[in-house]
Design an enzyme around this catalytic site. Structure first.
Site, PDB file in Angstrom:
ATOM      1  N   ALA A   1       0.701  -1.005  -0.097  1.00 57.71           N
ATOM      2  CA  ALA A   1      -0.044  -0.044   0.007  1.00 57.71           C
ATOM      3  C   ALA A   1       0.846   1.339   0.011  1.00 57.71           C
ATOM      4  CB  ALA A   1      -0.772  -0.124   1.129  1.00 57.71           C
ATOM      5  N   SER A   2       0.833   2.022  -0.929  1.00 56.54           N
ATOM      6  CA  SER A   2       1.521   3.456  -1.249  1.00 56.54           C
ATOM      7  C   SER A   2       1.442   4.353  -0.213  1.00 56.54           C
ATOM      8  CB  SER A   2       1.520   3.715  -2.617  1.00 56.54           C
ATOM      9  OG  SER A   2       1.716   2.815  -3.678  1.00 56.54           O
ATOM     10  N   MET A   3       2.316   5.114   0.067  1.00 57.77           N
ATOM     11  CA  MET A   3       2.379   6.347   0.858  1.00 57.77           C
ATOM     12  C   MET A   3       1.074   7.191   0.434  1.00 57.77           C
ATOM     13  SD  MET A   3       6.255   7.634   0.773  1.00 57.77           S
ATOM     14  CE  MET A   3       6.081   8.925   1.861  1.00 57.77           C
TER      15      MET A   3
END
Length: 377
Positions: free
Chosen positions: A81-83
């Site tokens: 899950a990206s920033m």
């Protein structure tokens, strides 16, 4: 989240669609400063789990293409899950409007697709995921959250032609080549947003391409640096140093350079490093840790066994060793000089054009191509 990243049109989605609703109970938040991931289990530490879920940090959700087990980090992170700051920066670049249809490449947890569905309606979002287990988990999370986006298990390089055309296409994985199939599946004047880079290192820059009126190409500039897990079909196999240098660097041709460590060893997200990655193609570059005042920087050819090493040492000129058909340090030094002569251009001065013939990198305008590697010494 970084100031200025969350635009007003995305604020309601940010509050209505929490990242925590799409994260697994066991996850590995990634520390950007140390480059390390640590396991956090919701059952053992619910408060810590929620704190990380709400933080502006990337979170690894799968290791080693699903072959990993246990709580210790695996060898290679393969889904995440990206920033949030990166997610909303790219969504801002995508510039979606009511009625738009969007294709997403790289479903991951499903959070990005859910954010798009909140703005556009689930029926207007299609997302493609190469990993069957990741796709199934994302589909379940999206359904549970009440956003039944169509999740396709397949190769994102092919897009999803049976639901085309799209007004927008966004990739949430790092590309080393943007396929023309995406251009064909996007409407005229549509927008493609994708992290793009070369095999020079793991860094990417976000390309924002606009499809031409005739649909025959897409072109645009880079909006800034990021680093994403790479599209599986375009991953670079691990480099084995001894395949290139079975003995000592002394076996290579020795010289020196006047370029200093401070000049050459830029940060991982620096425009200088990105510029060199564009000019020194088919090459892998590795910056070693500094020890006892010395830092070696290695270059490995990807089409042959050419290699180079420059060793920067405090208080002394840098020494260079090179071997093979390509003089990789000569190429890197020439590229650095070019970057300086061009006024040290940042990301936004570089651009990319994609058509049926491939890709072209340019500086300031599409008719000003970045020099090809063949033009260097």
């Amino acid at each position: 989240m970084s100031a200025g990243v969350l635009s007003p049109d995305w604020a309601s989605a940010f509050h209505a669609v929490p990242r925590s609703a799409f994260l697994p109970d066991l996850m590995w938040p990634f520390d950007m400063s140390t480059g390390r991931s640590t396991a956090v289990n919701k059952a053992d530490d619910p408060a810590g789990w929620l704190r990380y879920a709400d933080s502006d940090a990337p979170i690894v959700t799968q290791w080693d293409d699903g072959k990993h087990s246990g709580t210790e980090p695996g060898q290679v992170s393969t889904s995440s899950a990206s920033m949030p700051s990166v997610v909303f920066s790219m969504l801002r670049d995508l510039d979606v409007r009511v009625g738009h249809r969007v294709l997403e490449i790289g479903t991951g947890t499903g959070w990005n697709a859910a954010l798009l569905a909140h703005r556009l309606g689930a029926e207007n979002v299609v997302t493609v995921e190469v990993d069957a287990a990741v796709a199934a988990a994302a589909r379940a999370s999206l359904d549970r959250f009440g956003t039944p986006v169509r999740v396709v298990h397949g190769d994102g390089l092919q897009g999803c032609p049976d639901a085309a055309p799209y007004d927008r296409i966004i990739a949430t994985c790092g590309l080393r080549s943007i396929p023309f199939s995406w251009v064909r599946q996007c409407r005229s004047h549509g927008i493609i947003v994708a992290p793009w880079g070369t095999h020079y290192d793991n860094g990417d820059a976000v390309a924002r391409l606009i499809v031409a009126a005739d649909g025959r190409s897409a072109s645009g500039t880079f909006t800034g640096p990021v680093e994403f897990m790479k599209l599986r079909a375009q991953r670079l196999p691990p480099m084995v140093h001894t395949d290139y240098v079975p003995g000592s660097v002394a076996d290579g041709d020795e010289s020196s350079t006047t370029i200093t460590e401070a000049q050459f060893v830029a940060g991982r997200f620096s425009p200088q490093r990105f510029a060199l990655s564009l000019l020194v193609r088919d090459c892998r570059h590795v910056v070693a840790e500094k020890e006892d005042g010395a830092r070696p920087v290695w270059f490995y050819g990807l089409t042959d066994r050419s290699w180079a090493c420059v060793q920067f040492r405090d208080g002394a000129p840098a020494r260079v060793w090179q071997s093979g058909p390509r003089r990789l340090w000569d190429e890197a030094e020439a590229a650095y000089r070019w970057w300086e002569e061009e006024g040290r251009p940042g990301f936004d001065r570089f651009g990319l054009t994609v058509d049926r013939h491939g890709e072209r990198i340019w500086l300031d305008a599409p008719d000003n191509p970045v020099p090809a590697r063949a033009g260097w010494p």
